[in-house]
Design an enzyme around this catalytic site. Structure first.
Site, PDB file in Angstrom:
ATOM      1  N   TYR A 135       8.575   2.643   9.263  1.00  0.00           N
ATOM      2  CA  TYR A 135       8.647   1.469   8.391  1.00  0.00           C
ATOM      3  C   TYR A 135      10.090   0.987   8.251  1.00  0.00           C
ATOM      4  CZ  TYR A 135       8.487  -1.115   3.917  1.00  0.00           C
ATOM      5  OH  TYR A 135       8.623  -2.057   2.926  1.00  0.00           O
ATOM      6  N   ASP A 193       4.449  -2.256  -7.599  1.00  0.00           N
ATOM      7  CA  ASP A 193       3.212  -1.536  -7.934  1.00  0.00           C
ATOM      8  C   ASP A 193       1.964  -1.961  -7.155  1.00  0.00           C
ATOM      9  OD1 ASP A 193       2.587  -3.996  -8.969  1.00  0.00           O
ATOM     10  OD2 ASP A 193       2.198  -3.296 -11.019  1.00  0.00           O
TER      11      ASP A 193
END
Ligand SMILES: NC(=O)c1ccc[n+]([C@@H]2O[C@H](COP(=O)([O-])OP(=O)(O)OC[C@H]3O[C@@H](n4cnc5c(N)ncnc54)[C@H](OP(=O)(O)O)[C@@H]3O)[C@@H](O)[C@H]2O)c1
Ligand SMILES: *[C@@H]1O[C@H](CO)[C@@H](O)[C@H](O)[C@H]1NC(C)=O
Length: 287
Positions: free
Chosen positions: A182, A218
């Protein structure tokens, strides 16, 4: 110790004040009728960006792989006030889909004012054990599709004096364990679009590029990965989304959200060994 604390505190104050003073003001009306393409908008931050653009009265095209979910998001966009909301299902690992998506948006909206590149493919949160194929695949999704779409949309953005918005990460500025694939894709994005920012400025291009550095947000996919392994604070996707949109609309070259990601990235450069110590100790790992 006292000396370093003083230097750190002073730097924090200067950085925070500099942010406030240099921030251009955002006018929500500027987004009414704006022609926007948002990728990775079936869920997470992308979905929240679609809703914000809708509330501002923009015309949005959204994309991701799951058609059913995209349809629901466009319906909600219409109910929130979007002038137009359309979707196209596409797989960004494909060679042809990224350009197909831009063509679709250009045709349906008659041009583009904002190209918001946000999608990412799923990647494990674990130590790297030699899976090169995964990185090759992730590079296609998280990086190569971005540059294909950027190039395809550039001519239209020149005409409209539009903007490209690149959603990147603190992990594109600072290395951290368990996220090598990533992080590679995010460093690649920062390198490529940072270079393009210079080139467009030198060509006196009409197009602005905003590179957004996000901390922990989140979203379901992020929370599922880090729950129990880090005590890093996280921030709401809807607020992250709004900050990204404002950064694009005000044509700022960079966003750091939340604000302290700027300090974290700077600390890595100023005090690398302190930074490394904190990074390695911010995860629970028992070999
Ligand atoms: N959440 C965080 O903590 C955090 C932190 C820093 C930076 N960011 C950045 O913020 C952005 C959004 O993150 P997020 O947490 O909102 O992600 P997310 O919730 O996992 O959403 C990813 C989006 O990409 C789409 N997608 C996945 N694979 C795809 C493929 N092969 N082709 C096309 N679309 C694909 C997904 O939809 P489908 O499954 O329907 O295709 C989904 O809409 C990313 O660029 C991420 O790097 C996030
Ligand atoms: C910038 O926009 C104007 C139209 O307002 C256009 O004439 C010009 O060609 C554009 N610049 C570039 C580099 O395309």
């Amino acid at each position: 110790m006292g000396f370093f604390t003083k230097i750190l505190l002073t730097s924090v104050c200067v950085a925070v004040l500099a942010f406030w003073w240099t921030k251009p003001s955002f006018h929500a009306e500027s987004l009414r009728g704006a022609r926007v393409l948002v990728t990775g908008a079936s869920t997470g931050i992308g979905e929240q960006m679609a809703y914000h653009y809708a509330r501002f009265g923009a015309q949005v095209v959204i994309t991701a792989r799951r058609e059913k979910v995209l349809q629901q998001v466009t319906e909600k966009c219409m109910s929130l006030g979007a002038q137009k909301a359309l979707y196209i299902a596409a797989d960004m690992a494909s060679e042809s889909d990224p350009e197909k998506v831009v063509d679709f948006a250009l045709e349906k909206l008659g041009g583009l004012d904002y190209l918001v590149l946000n999608h990412i493919g799923p990647s494990p949160f674990s130590m790297w054990e030699g899976d090169v194929e995964h990185i090759q695949w992730l590079m296609k999704v998280n990086f190569f599709s971005y540059i294909r779409m950027a190039w395809k949309a550039l001519a239209s953005l020149e005409q409209s004096k539009g903007s490209m918005v690149i959603v990147s990460s603190l992990l594109g500025k600072m290395q951290s364990p368990f996220v090598a694939p990533y992080s590679s894709t995010k460093f690649a994005l920062n390198g490529f679009f940072g270079s393009l920012q210079h080139e467009l400025a030198m060509k006196r291009s009409n197009v602005s590029i905003s590179i957004c550095t996000l901390g922990l947000i989140d979203t379901e996919s992020a929370m599922e990965k880090v729950s129990g392994v880090t005590s890093m604070p996280f921030y709401p996707a809807t607020d992250a989304a709004l900050n990204i949109i404002m950064t694009g609309a005000t044509r700022q070259s960079e966003l750091f959200y939340p604000w302290f990601t700027y300090i974290v990235a700077a600390t890595k450069h100023w005090f690398p060994s302190i930074s490394d110590y904190f990074i390695r100790n911010s995860y629970t790992y028992n070999p």
